[in-house]
Design a protein around this motif. Structure first.
Motif, mmCIF file in Angstrom:
data_model
loop_
_atom_site.group_PDB
_atom_site.id
_atom_site.type_symbol
_atom_site.label_atom_id
_atom_site.label_comp_id
_atom_site.label_asym_id
_atom_site.label_seq_id
_atom_site.Cartn_x
_atom_site.Cartn_y
_atom_site.Cartn_z
ATOM 1 N N ALA A 21 0.838 -1.199 0.000
ATOM 2 C CA ALA A 21 0.000 0.000 0.000
ATOM 3 C C ALA A 21 0.873 1.249 0.000
ATOM 4 O O ALA A 21 1.818 1.363 0.764
ATOM 5 C CB ALA A 21 -0.911 -0.001 1.223
ATOM 6 N N ASP A 22 0.556 2.179 -0.900
ATOM 7 C CA ASP A 22 1.367 3.382 -1.043
ATOM 8 C C ASP A 22 0.892 4.531 -0.159
ATOM 9 O O ASP A 22 1.677 5.396 0.207
ATOM 10 C CB ASP A 22 1.355 3.842 -2.504
ATOM 11 N N GLY A 23 -0.390 4.585 0.122
ATOM 12 C CA GLY A 23 -0.914 5.737 0.843
ATOM 13 C C GLY A 23 -1.808 5.339 1.988
ATOM 14 O O GLY A 23 -1.893 4.164 2.354
ATOM 15 N N PRO A 24 -2.512 6.317 2.576
ATOM 16 C CA PRO A 24 -3.401 6.030 3.698
ATOM 17 C C PRO A 24 -4.599 5.205 3.259
ATOM 18 O O PRO A 24 -5.168 5.435 2.189
ATOM 19 C CB PRO A 24 -3.827 7.436 4.165
ATOM 20 N N LEU A 25 -4.955 4.227 4.075
ATOM 21 C CA LEU A 25 -6.098 3.382 3.766
ATOM 22 C C LEU A 25 -7.387 4.058 4.233
ATOM 23 O O LEU A 25 -7.412 4.746 5.253
ATOM 24 C CB LEU A 25 -5.955 2.024 4.448
ATOM 25 N N GLN A 26 -8.454 3.842 3.476
ATOM 26 C CA GLN A 26 -9.791 4.288 3.858
ATOM 27 C C GLN A 26 -10.705 3.076 3.873
ATOM 28 O O GLN A 26 -10.618 2.215 2.991
ATOM 29 C CB GLN A 26 -10.341 5.330 2.873
ATOM 30 N N ILE A 27 -11.580 3.025 4.865
ATOM 31 C CA ILE A 27 -12.507 1.909 5.019
ATOM 32 C C ILE A 27 -13.926 2.420 4.812
ATOM 33 O O ILE A 27 -14.348 3.376 5.479
ATOM 34 C CB ILE A 27 -12.363 1.259 6.409
ATOM 35 N N TYR A 28 -14.659 1.797 3.887
ATOM 36 C CA TYR A 28 -16.038 2.191 3.596
ATOM 37 C C TYR A 28 -16.967 1.021 3.916
ATOM 38 O O TYR A 28 -16.724 -0.110 3.478
ATOM 39 C CB TYR A 28 -16.193 2.595 2.129
ATOM 40 N N ALA A 32 -26.616 -1.009 3.877
ATOM 41 C CA ALA A 32 -27.632 -1.605 3.012
ATOM 42 C C ALA A 32 -27.146 -2.916 2.417
ATOM 43 O O ALA A 32 -27.899 -3.895 2.318
ATOM 44 C CB ALA A 32 -28.021 -0.625 1.905
ATOM 45 N N GLU A 33 -25.874 -2.956 2.008
ATOM 46 C CA GLU A 33 -25.330 -4.161 1.392
ATOM 47 C C GLU A 33 -24.578 -5.043 2.377
ATOM 48 O O GLU A 33 -24.153 -6.147 2.016
ATOM 49 C CB GLU A 33 -24.405 -3.767 0.228
ATOM 50 N N GLN A 34 -24.395 -4.556 3.617
ATOM 51 C CA GLN A 34 -23.664 -5.304 4.648
ATOM 52 C C GLN A 34 -22.277 -5.701 4.137
ATOM 53 O O GLN A 34 -21.848 -6.859 4.225
ATOM 54 C CB GLN A 34 -24.454 -6.540 5.076
ATOM 55 N N THR A 35 -21.564 -4.710 3.605
ATOM 56 C CA THR A 35 -20.225 -4.944 3.071
ATOM 57 C C THR A 35 -19.245 -3.925 3.620
ATOM 58 O O THR A 35 -19.620 -2.822 4.033
ATOM 59 C CB THR A 35 -20.215 -4.850 1.532
ATOM 60 N N LEU A 36 -17.974 -4.295 3.608
ATOM 61 C CA LEU A 36 -16.865 -3.411 3.958
ATOM 62 C C LEU A 36 -15.856 -3.454 2.823
ATOM 63 O O LEU A 36 -15.515 -4.534 2.329
ATOM 64 C CB LEU A 36 -16.208 -3.848 5.271
ATOM 65 N N THR A 37 -15.382 -2.271 2.400
ATOM 66 C CA THR A 37 -14.402 -2.170 1.323
ATOM 67 C C THR A 37 -13.236 -1.311 1.797
ATOM 68 O O THR A 37 -13.442 -0.240 2.369
ATOM 69 C CB THR A 37 -15.014 -1.543 0.061
ATOM 70 N N VAL A 38 -12.023 -1.798 1.580
ATOM 71 C CA VAL A 38 -10.806 -1.073 1.950
ATOM 72 C C VAL A 38 -10.184 -0.505 0.686
ATOM 73 O O VAL A 38 -9.963 -1.238 -0.291
ATOM 74 C CB VAL A 38 -9.793 -1.986 2.664
ATOM 75 N N HIS A 130 -9.381 6.539 8.493
ATOM 76 C CA HIS A 130 -10.780 6.945 8.388
ATOM 77 C C HIS A 130 -11.690 5.767 8.061
ATOM 78 O O HIS A 130 -11.329 4.881 7.269
ATOM 79 C CB HIS A 130 -10.940 8.018 7.318
ATOM 80 N N VAL A 131 -12.867 5.783 8.659
ATOM 81 C CA VAL A 131 -13.900 4.788 8.407
ATOM 82 C C VAL A 131 -15.181 5.545 8.074
ATOM 83 O O VAL A 131 -15.666 6.347 8.886
ATOM 84 C CB VAL A 131 -14.121 3.868 9.632
#
Length: 410
Positions: A21-28, A32-38, A130-131
């Protein structure tokens, strides 16, 4: 068996990607979809299913950051329930942690992660990451705008930053001195010598509407410059400040008004103090979970809502004076009572019109404040734009936490 094999491959890819990973990670997180994406910039690092809060214990939506990390933690709210690989989002009890995923929202407000994934995610993140939690899924996109900050060296073209009057806040005592870089031009040579710069911790910037406390703080300061004893500039409308306001009104023939901070009074006070007008917005800075400073800004067309937007610097090159910004616009439906209190006539219900770029176009930041921020800008610094300001979750040991509101059903 195939599902277990696929999960093992997914976690393997996740781990190897994290190392690169080159930069800061963001977590979304999408409820509604019950999902997490990094995300690492525009790149999706990993995705997984989650289980958020069940009815009556809904997981709040909004902009959060990781405040605390513990490999093993027990809930102090729900019978010491185990919360392995806990990553705290609020001090009131919302966190990411390992738990059962029945396929629907089932937690008491936390975000449950699958076994294995929770451990891997724990190893990837740092405090302050951030989340973003929303109902429908959103994804960060590149944002360019003239009003976004551009990194600069503390000494630029041989000049020093002016001593702009900024409102100080409680500064964390443990902040180490920041090494600065300057351009030195040796005699008889056009060669430029650069001193290595130590990047400061990321800034957390909140741009919002002014509160009464912001206004009162300015009133106290301005009254003091004009010789009225309004007490210290603490933003509290106490008896000493009220007496000074009444004395100013009497001296300047301002008629009594039902509002102690009437527009007539504020206009006269700012004019006498040599300032153009009362500002409509406030910019606040936090760093390492502690307030740093704040300063007034202007919001044009204040009768229109700004909306809620999150923007993060995912690449910063101080020497080239370049930064890449990515962000999202979030659904945030303000109750009619809140709109009335804030003087909002037009709500930000259409994200195609009330975009982050549109909000940035309406914000005027003084040059001195911009210069101060740009010398401190580093990768991972973020900007939150919100109509409602500091919420109740923001406090000691937090970044700015913005809780958003879903559109009422029906």
């Amino acid at each position: 068996m195939f599902q277990r094999f696929a999960l093992a491959i997914s976690l393997s890819l996740l781990s190897s990607t994290a190392l690169a990973a080159d930069g800061p990670l963001q977590i979304y997180i999408s409820k509604a979809e019950q999902t997490l994406t990094v995300y690492d910039g525009d790149e999706v690092v990993a995705t997984t299913k989650v289980s958020t809060g069940k009815p009556g214990h809904t997981t709040p939506s909004g902009i959060f950051s990781i405040l605390e990390k513990r490999k093993y933690h027990e809930s102090n709210l729900y019978s010491n329930a185990p919360m392995p690989f806990m990553q705290r989002l609020t001090w009131s009890g919302i966190a990411l942690h390992e738990g059962k995923l029945p396929g629907y929202p089932a937690s008491h407000g936390c975000v449950r992660l699958p076994n294995g994934f929770a451990k891997t995610l724990f190893s990837m993140t740092k405090r302050g990451a951030h989340v973003i939690i929303t109902d429908d899924p959103v994804a960060p996109t590149p944002i360019t705008h003239a009003n976004l900050f551009t990194p600069r060296l503390p000494v630029d073209d041989g000049g020093l930053l002016s001593d702009v009057e900024l409102r100080p806040a409680r500064v964390e005592a443990g902040l180490a001195p920041v090494e600065v870089a300057m351009n030195a031009v040796p005699p008889r040579s056009g060669a430029e010598t650069k001193v290595t710069i130590a990047e400061p911790p990321p800034l957390r910037i909140l741009i919002t509407r002014r509160t009464q406390r912001d206004v009162v703080s300015d009133v106290q300061r301005l009254l003091g410059t004009l010789g009225f004893d309004a007490g210290i500039s603490d933003g509290l409308l106490g008896s000493r400040t009220i007496a000074a306001i009444k004395a100013f009104k009497e001296k300047n023939g301002i008629e009594k008004d039902a509002q102690i901070l009437s527009e007539t009074f504020l206009g006269a006070l700012y004019a006498q103090a040599g300032e153009d007008h009362p500002p409509t917005g406030q910019l606040m800075i936090r760093q390492k979970f502690a307030p740093l400073f704040s300063a007034p800004v202007d919001i044009r067309e204040p009768e229109k809502a700004l909306g809620t937007h999150f923007i993060e610097a995912t690449a910063v090159d101080r020497y080239k004076r370049k930064a890449e910004w990515r962000g999202v616009t979030l659904d945030d439906h303000l109750p009619a009572s809140t709109q009335k209190r804030l003087g909002i006539v037009t709500p930000a219900d259409d994200k195609s019109i009330f975009s982050a770029e549109a909000a940035l176009s309406r914000i005027d930041i003084p040059d001195e404040v911009r210069a101060r921020i740009e010398t401190m800008l580093s990768e991972g610094s973020s900007i939150t734009i919100s109509d409602t300001g500091i919420g109740p979750e923001t406090g000691d040991g937090t970044d700015f936490i913005t809780v958003t509101r879903a559109k009422p059903r029906g």
